[in-house]
Design an enzyme around this catalytic site. Structure first.
Site, mmCIF file in Angstrom:
data_model
loop_
_atom_site.group_PDB
_atom_site.id
_atom_site.type_symbol
_atom_site.label_atom_id
_atom_site.label_comp_id
_atom_site.label_asym_id
_atom_site.label_seq_id
_atom_site.Cartn_x
_atom_site.Cartn_y
_atom_site.Cartn_z
ATOM 1 N N ASP A 305 18.077 71.121 -4.093
ATOM 2 C CA ASP A 305 19.338 70.584 -4.580
ATOM 3 C C ASP A 305 20.084 71.556 -5.490
ATOM 4 O O ASP A 305 19.491 72.475 -6.051
ATOM 5 C CB ASP A 305 19.078 69.310 -5.406
ATOM 6 C CG ASP A 305 18.590 68.156 -4.559
ATOM 7 O OD1 ASP A 305 18.274 68.371 -3.380
ATOM 8 O OD2 ASP A 305 18.517 67.041 -5.100
ATOM 9 N N HIS A 447 14.816 72.560 -6.622
ATOM 10 C CA HIS A 447 16.177 73.027 -6.922
ATOM 11 C C HIS A 447 16.261 74.535 -6.732
ATOM 12 O O HIS A 447 15.494 75.272 -7.380
ATOM 13 C CB HIS A 447 16.560 72.640 -8.351
ATOM 14 C CG HIS A 447 16.627 71.151 -8.553
ATOM 15 N ND1 HIS A 447 15.506 70.396 -8.781
ATOM 16 C CD2 HIS A 447 17.670 70.295 -8.503
ATOM 17 C CE1 HIS A 447 15.859 69.124 -8.879
ATOM 18 N NE2 HIS A 447 17.166 69.026 -8.715
#
Ligand code: ZN
Length: 481
Positions: A305, A447
């Site tokens: 993400d 991430h």
């Protein structure tokens, strides 16, 4: 009841972007920001007022986000080569806000607000010739927070130094300028004339209040005042726009150049420095269809993400290619705009692109129109980069409710394995968490804005591959289940 008084601020987050995007008012008359009836609707094309961030050489978007609704923060600012003094100023401001927010909300702090959140997003105002301008918009909802704050940051490539908004005005014209502002503000509902006089008369208070100024496309100067800066706090924000004819005689040399470059941007930014060579964009390719049969083999969906980010995402793509692993990237629109080439590289290599909103707000705190704006703008940026619209979205912080589900046709994706890699910047720990927790058909949350998360990936790929796992996209996994 702070929660309710902040609602107009939350709505303004969208309407501010809207008014900025079409800021071409030509008269001196300008009221307060539109109230709660305003519908946000900034288009992806209008986002940065004619600035295409992907054309700024060596640009890095520096993001620091949490992914937990107990401590929801997302901050970003652009680091432009040559404008280090301005970058440092943005960094310092953001770090201070983040430290205050974390102390109040995250690190054992107790906040009286039901929905605490810190969001700092950026917008390019001008990036042309020797001038660079960026606005940071801060939504700070916590006990000590001030709601919505905006500030513009400026860099003058001619003098090689940062500038404040007030530097757009020539020193000798400050009085005439502030008198004109006062004339516009006086008599408006919520303006406290005595405190306005005090604010404008004191150089430090004046510079603090006049910290958001930018030109409209037709040469006018728009001045934004945060809540409580020139009026009583319940009156909210105030905006004054001075016409081109009014303001031009008062501009500094720098202000004049910013005015011209805003109205007539030349193609490229040139701050007089040679940017480092861009990190190479991986060129791996994979067939469109993945033959992996998740009914017969153990599958896992790695998801990344908050990117794309240079150079972290490029490094990650190289690791994934080595193991022929496919992954899903839930990208943030403001980063997509800066690095569309990384999305193209992700698509080429057979990965899936999902939508993670434009600037990472808690979507449950927004109106349906604002939710649409956040997701549609991002889908449009993804489509502009890759030619393909996403079908999946991941709500920031995993925060989702019926309102969010009903506002979009995109299918939400949460996760099974949380690495908390945004908190633990430790590659070994992240790898161990994934290896220990991952089971068949799990979705893993990581991430790709953090080098430590990317550094954990080779060990994850090596160990899980040895255990018989295959790495597929979320859509591929879902089709098999
Ligand atoms: Zn996120």
């Amino acid at each position: 009841m702070r929660k309710y008084s902040l609602l107009p601020s939350l709505l303004l987050l969208g309407s501010l972007a809207l008014t900025t995007a079409c800021g071409s008012s030509s008269s001196d008359s300008s009221g307060k920001q539109p109230s709660s009836s305003a519908r946000p609707g900034p288009s992806a094309a209008a986002t940065d007022r004619g600035v295409d961030p992907s054309r700024i050489k060596g640009l890095e978007i520096v993001s620091d986000n949490s992914e937990h609704s107990s401590c929801p923060y997302a901050t970003s600012y652009p680091a432009v080569p040559g404008a280090e003094a301005m970058t440092a100023e943005m960094k310092e401001d953001i770090e201070e806000r983040l430290a205050n927010f974390r102390a109040a909300v995250c690190d054992g702090g107790t906040t009286a607000v039901e929905r605490a959140e810190l969001n700092v997003s950026h917008q390019f105002l001008v990036a042309s010739g020797d001038v660079l301008g960026v606005r940071l918009t801060t939504l700070d909802v916590n006990t000590a927070g001030d709601g919505l704050m905006t500030r513009t940051y400026w860099y003058d490539g001619k003098d090689r130094d940062r500038r404040s908004a007030i530097d757009l005005i020539a020193d000798g014209s400050t009085d005439a300028f502030t008198t004109a502002l006062k004339k516009q503000l006086d008599g408006r509902e919520g303006i406290d004339a005595a405190s306005l006089d005090d604010t404008l008369a004191d150089p430090a208070a004046r510079a603090a209040a006049l910290d958001d100024m930018a030109f409209t496309a037709d040469g006018g100067l728009r001045v934004e005042f945060d809540r409580g800066e020139v009026g009583v706090p319940p009156a909210g924000r105030f905006t004054v726009t001075l016409s081109k004819a009014t303001v031009t005689p008062w501009l500094s040399d720098f202000g004049g150049r910013v005015q011209r470059r805003t109205a007539h941007p030349s193609g490229s930014l040139d701050l007089g420095v040679t940017a480092k060579p861009e990190p190479p964009v991986p060129t791996h390719t994979a067939s469109k269809d993945d033959p992996t049969d998740c009914r017969r083999v153990k599958c896992v969906a790695l998801t990344f993400d908050d990117g794309p980010a240079a150079p972290e995402t490029a490094t990650l793509l190289t690791y994934l290619a080595k193991y022929k692993a496919r992954a899903t990237f839930f990208t943030v629109g403001q980063n997509v705009a800066a690095h569309p080439e990384l999305l193209r590289a992700e698509t080429r290599a057979g990965h899936e692109i999902g939508n993670h909103s434009w600037n990472h707000p808690d979507l449950t705190g927004l109106s349906p129109a604002q939710i649409n704006s956040q997701l549609d703008r991002t889908s449009a940026a993804i489509k502009a980069a890759t030619g393909k619209e996403p079908t999946l979205f991941r709500p920031p912080y995993g925060a989702i409710n019926a309102k969010v589900r009903e506002a979009t046709r995109l299918s939400p994706v949460l996760w099974d394995v949380d690495t908390e890699d945004w908190k633990y910047r430790d590659a070994a720990k992240i790898a161990q968490t994934v290896i220990a927790k991952t089971g068949r058909n799990d979705v893993v949350l990581m991430h790709d804005i953090h080098s430590t998360s990317v550094a954990a990936v080779p060990e994850i790929l090596r160990t899980l591959t040895a255990r018989g796992y295959r790495f597929v996209t979320v859509s591929h996994l879902r089709a098999a289940l």
